[in-house]
Scaffold this motif. Structure first.
Motif, PDB file in Angstrom:
ATOM      1  N   LEU A  60       0.856  -1.571  -0.132  1.00  0.00           N
ATOM      2  CA  LEU A  60       0.056  -0.217   0.072  1.00  0.00           C
ATOM      3  C   LEU A  60       0.913   0.855  -0.566  1.00  0.00           C
ATOM      4  O   LEU A  60      -0.018   2.016  -0.180  1.00  0.00           O
ATOM      5  N   GLY A  61       1.931   0.993   0.374  1.00  0.00           N
ATOM      6  CA  GLY A  61       3.261   2.107   0.247  1.00  0.00           C
ATOM      7  C   GLY A  61       3.488   3.122   1.653  1.00  0.00           C
ATOM      8  O   GLY A  61       3.447   4.451   1.707  1.00  0.00           O
ATOM      9  N   TYR A  62       2.472   2.363   2.357  1.00  0.00           N
ATOM     10  CA  TYR A  62       2.717   3.302   3.826  1.00  0.00           C
ATOM     11  C   TYR A  62       4.096   3.175   4.434  1.00  0.00           C
ATOM     12  O   TYR A  62       4.647   3.844   4.735  1.00  0.00           O
ATOM     13  N   TYR A  63       4.754   1.819   4.999  1.00  0.00           N
ATOM     14  CA  TYR A  63       6.092   1.611   5.232  1.00  0.00           C
ATOM     15  C   TYR A  63       6.936   0.611   4.171  1.00  0.00           C
ATOM     16  O   TYR A  63       6.180  -0.090   3.423  1.00  0.00           O
ATOM     17  N   THR A  64       8.161   0.558   4.437  1.00  0.00           N
ATOM     18  CA  THR A  64       9.228   0.540   3.697  1.00  0.00           C
ATOM     19  C   THR A  64       9.987  -0.256   4.941  1.00  0.00           C
ATOM     20  O   THR A  64      11.012  -0.076   5.424  1.00  0.00           O
ATOM     21  N   TYR A  65       9.627  -1.447   5.061  1.00  0.00           N
ATOM     22  CA  TYR A  65      11.030  -2.607   5.279  1.00  0.00           C
ATOM     23  C   TYR A  65      12.453  -3.280   5.084  1.00  0.00           C
ATOM     24  O   TYR A  65      12.250  -3.481   3.864  1.00  0.00           O
ATOM     25  N   VAL A  66      13.073  -3.357   5.926  1.00  0.00           N
ATOM     26  CA  VAL A  66      14.387  -3.890   5.799  1.00  0.00           C
ATOM     27  C   VAL A  66      14.731  -5.362   6.271  1.00  0.00           C
ATOM     28  O   VAL A  66      13.979  -5.708   6.888  1.00  0.00           O
ATOM     29  N   THR A  67      14.827  -6.106   5.149  1.00  0.00           N
ATOM     30  CA  THR A  67      14.650  -7.389   5.433  1.00  0.00           C
ATOM     31  C   THR A  67      16.034  -8.232   5.559  1.00  0.00           C
ATOM     32  O   THR A  67      16.751  -7.681   4.266  1.00  0.00           O
ATOM     33  N   LYS A  68      17.032  -8.554   6.629  1.00  0.00           N
ATOM     34  CA  LYS A  68      18.414  -8.788   6.613  1.00  0.00           C
ATOM     35  C   LYS A  68      18.419 -10.549   6.461  1.00  0.00           C
ATOM     36  O   LYS A  68      17.445 -10.945   7.736  1.00  0.00           O
ATOM     37  N   LYS A  69      19.228 -10.943   5.837  1.00  0.00           N
ATOM     38  CA  LYS A  69      19.722 -12.586   6.138  1.00  0.00           C
ATOM     39  C   LYS A  69      20.923 -12.537   6.171  1.00  0.00           C
ATOM     40  O   LYS A  69      22.199 -11.931   6.033  1.00  0.00           O
ATOM     41  N   TYR A  70      21.504 -13.711   6.983  1.00  0.00           N
ATOM     42  CA  TYR A  70      22.610 -13.452   7.367  1.00  0.00           C
ATOM     43  C   TYR A  70      22.923 -14.997   7.028  1.00  0.00           C
ATOM     44  O   TYR A  70      22.063 -16.130   7.748  1.00  0.00           O
ATOM     45  N   ASN A  71      24.787 -15.499   6.726  1.00  0.00           N
ATOM     46  CA  ASN A  71      24.994 -16.089   6.367  1.00  0.00           C
ATOM     47  C   ASN A  71      25.263 -17.336   8.086  1.00  0.00           C
ATOM     48  O   ASN A  71      25.444 -16.632   9.060  1.00  0.00           O
ATOM     49  N   LEU A  72      25.871 -18.426   7.968  1.00  0.00           N
ATOM     50  CA  LEU A  72      26.073 -19.006   9.425  1.00  0.00           C
ATOM     51  C   LEU A  72      26.656 -18.345  10.256  1.00  0.00           C
ATOM     52  O   LEU A  72      26.914 -17.694  11.109  1.00  0.00           O
ATOM     53  N   PHE A  73      28.284 -17.510   9.815  1.00  0.00           N
ATOM     54  CA  PHE A  73      29.000 -17.349  10.177  1.00  0.00           C
ATOM     55  C   PHE A  73      28.637 -15.583  10.974  1.00  0.00           C
ATOM     56  O   PHE A  73      29.409 -15.411  11.434  1.00  0.00           O
ATOM     57  N   GLU A  74      27.677 -15.544   9.829  1.00  0.00           N
ATOM     58  CA  GLU A  74      26.972 -13.910  10.214  1.00  0.00           C
ATOM     59  C   GLU A  74      26.265 -14.010  10.963  1.00  0.00           C
ATOM     60  O   GLU A  74      26.074 -12.671  11.752  1.00  0.00           O
ATOM     61  N   SER A  75      25.029 -14.846  11.022  1.00  0.00           N
ATOM     62  CA  SER A  75      24.340 -14.669  12.489  1.00  0.00           C
ATOM     63  C   SER A  75      24.969 -15.125  13.566  1.00  0.00           C
ATOM     64  O   SER A  75      24.116 -15.016  14.777  1.00  0.00           O
ATOM     65  N   ILE A  76      26.278 -16.100  13.770  1.00  0.00           N
ATOM     66  CA  ILE A  76      26.755 -15.879  15.463  1.00  0.00           C
ATOM     67  C   ILE A  76      27.341 -14.201  15.776  1.00  0.00           C
ATOM     68  O   ILE A  76      26.160 -14.519  17.005  1.00  0.00           O
ATOM     69  N   PRO A  77      27.533 -13.231  15.406  1.00  0.00           N
ATOM     70  CA  PRO A  77      27.764 -12.529  16.941  1.00  0.00           C
ATOM     71  C   PRO A  77      26.663 -11.426  16.332  1.00  0.00           C
ATOM     72  O   PRO A  77      26.033 -11.308  17.049  1.00  0.00           O
ATOM     73  N   VAL A  78      25.322 -11.539  15.155  1.00  0.00           N
ATOM     74  CA  VAL A  78      23.890 -10.880  15.368  1.00  0.00           C
ATOM     75  C   VAL A  78      23.311 -11.642  16.584  1.00  0.00           C
ATOM     76  O   VAL A  78      22.914 -10.822  17.290  1.00  0.00           O
ATOM     77  N   GLY A  79      23.507 -12.791  17.037  1.00  0.00           N
ATOM     78  CA  GLY A  79      22.910 -14.033  18.140  1.00  0.00           C
ATOM     79  C   GLY A  79      23.355 -13.473  19.026  1.00  0.00           C
ATOM     80  O   GLY A  79      22.688 -13.626  20.064  1.00  0.00           O
ATOM     81  N   LEU A  80      24.138 -13.398  19.472  1.00  0.00           N
ATOM     82  CA  LEU A  80      25.379 -12.468  20.131  1.00  0.00           C
ATOM     83  C   LEU A  80      25.244 -11.465  20.858  1.00  0.00           C
ATOM     84  O   LEU A  80      24.823 -11.128  21.548  1.00  0.00           O
ATOM     85  N   THR A  81      25.047 -10.679  20.315  1.00  0.00           N
ATOM     86  CA  THR A  81      24.324  -9.160  20.313  1.00  0.00           C
ATOM     87  C   THR A  81      23.244  -9.029  20.572  1.00  0.00           C
ATOM     88  O   THR A  81      22.723  -8.299  21.392  1.00  0.00           O
TER      89      THR A  81
END
Length: 448
Positions: free
Chosen positions: A307-328
């Motif tokens: 509808l053009g109201y909001y623009t979301y951001v989708t972030k995908k992580y590989n296994l190594f990227e997901s480790i610091p993200v999960g820790l944070t």
């Protein structure tokens, strides 16, 4: 059916957390050749639903779902086994082990809780990624419906840019930061101003029992046009979005009610968004300022984007990227919960009024089954269980750790008589806290 889904999630999460917490005590005890007499999920007061002895340990399930335990030989715990403690210490007993080994055994449960939360957050980051709404993408500000928040100075349309001087990046960070914040920096009518919240803001929010105080402004999406509606033949369709009534913009639902009051008893030209095109449909506003239709109270991120109201951001992580993200994520949740505990033990905030027991935990789970939601709640509960068990209260892990640290620093071991009395005091405190928390649940239920 709703009850079955919620209670199933509640019991599954609780069982998983209890088993892994107790396993955290069990494994180091076995590693240090300490005898474990019992390993129980739930409490076996008088009798067990199931039990089986394997080796020197009885594994079982109790009937009272208030927790679980491992009974370690030679340890002053909830069993208060004075007969065993009256006997000379044996090599396999907890009390015969060096202080550092006993400390590792006692810290094993909370360590597993924190590790479990980290593993869940890493797994969720890898499997689901993150769907986030940047604050900068909320062009027309937030929705404020709670009267306490309004009286504090927040308004619908405010763009919250910082809390206590810290910039807010995503909408999901707003509610908690504002709830425990002091100074809210908002952009209003093109100007920046500070809103200072009262010290007991949290207590007022709890007492108000009003809808959630910060939300997204939603479009007015037609959900149903009943046969009895005076606008049944207007040409409106389900899914239409009413964006204006005559010359009055109604981009958001919160703008519709005052517009209807303005035009009650009149016919208006409604501007309707349909298939990304604006069309005009005549509608009748009755004398009660109603259109005679039902509208959607929320919308999915996908719908809001279309509808053009909001623009979301989708972030995908590989296994190594997901480790610091999960820790944070685990670190942020841990610090957040410490902040909540601090507020609870600060009477002036009134946060203690929001303390809940088992019903409050049960209510967290949704009425639908979602593994993403389930694991998110379980990770948070694991952190909560770890933090609460570290409280320096005898009868909790933190109480045992407190005495062990004293022994290691001073070189003097507290007497068993002292530990027995401390355990009793700890139980009284613990029971009082459980009664208070669950009493809050009952009070809120009757108040509602």
């Amino acid at each position: 059916m709703e009850f079955v889904i919620k209670i199933s999630q509640f019991l599954l999460s609780l069982s998983l957390l209890i088993i892994l917490h107790e396993l955290g005590h069990f494994l180091p005890a076995k590693w240090f050749k300490t005898r474990v007499e019992k390993f129980y999920l739930f409490f076996d007061v008088k009798y067990s639903l199931f039990k089986k002895k394997i080796g020197e340990t009885v594994y079982g399930i109790g009937w009272l779902p208030l927790g679980g335990y491992v009974k370690i030989s030679g340890m002053i715990d909830e069993s208060m086994d004075k007969e065993q403690m009256a006997q000379p210490p044996q090599p396999w007993e907890f009390r015969s082990k060096p202080a550092w080994q006993r400390l590792i055994i006692m810290l094993g449960g909370v360590t597993v809780n924190f590790i479990l939360a980290i593993v869940i957050y890493i797994g969720m980051s890898y499997y689901y990624g993150d769907l986030m709404l940047p604050i900068d993408n909320i062009q027309d500000g937030i929705l404020i419906e709670n009267n306490v928040a309004k009286e504090a100075g927040l308004e619908t349309g405010d763009k919250i840019v910082a809390v206590d001087g810290k910039k807010i990046e995503y909408f999901s960070q707003l509610p908690e930061n504002v709830l425990f914040g002091n100074t809210i920096t908002v952009e209003r009518d093109g100007q920046t101003k500070d809103v200072h919240l009262p010290e007991d803001f949290l207590a007022q929010m709890i007492d108000s029992k009003e809808p959630f105080f910060i939300d997204l402004r939603m479009p007015f999406i037609v959900a149903q046009i009943p046969d009895s509606s005076h606008n049944k033949q207007s040409g409106l369709k389900e899914g239409d979005v009413i964006v204006a009534l005559n010359d009055t913009p109604t981009k958001y639902t919160d703008q519709v009610v005052p517009a209807l009051e303005k035009y009650k008893g009149q016919e208006v030209d409604a501007t309707v968004l349909r298939d990304k095109q604006n069309i005009t449909i005549p509608l009748e506003v009755n004398s009660d300022a109603k259109l005679g239709l039902a509208y959607a109270t929320g919308a999915t991120p996908k719908t809001l984007e279309e509808l053009g109201y909001y623009t979301y951001v989708t972030k995908k992580y590989n296994l190594f990227e997901s480790i610091p993200v999960g820790l944070t994520k685990a670190k942020d949740k841990l610090l957040s919960y410490f902040k909540q505990v601090k507020a609870i033990f600060t009477p002036s905030t009134g946060a203690y009024k929001g303390v809940g027991g088992f019903k409050a935990i049960y209510d967290i789970f949704p009425a639908f089954w979602s593994w993403e939601v389930f694991w998110s709640i379980t990770a948070f509960l694991s952190i909560m269980l770890g933090v609460l068990n570290l409280l320096p209260i005898p009868a909790l892990d933190g109480g045992h750790v407190m005495f062990l640290l004293y022994e290691m620093v001073s070189g003097q071991k507290p007497s068993e008589k002292f530990l027995e009395k401390a355990q009793i005091v700890g139980f009284i405190i613990l029971i009082a806290l459980v009664l208070f928390a669950n009493g809050n649940d009952i009070f809120r239920a009757f108040s509602d």
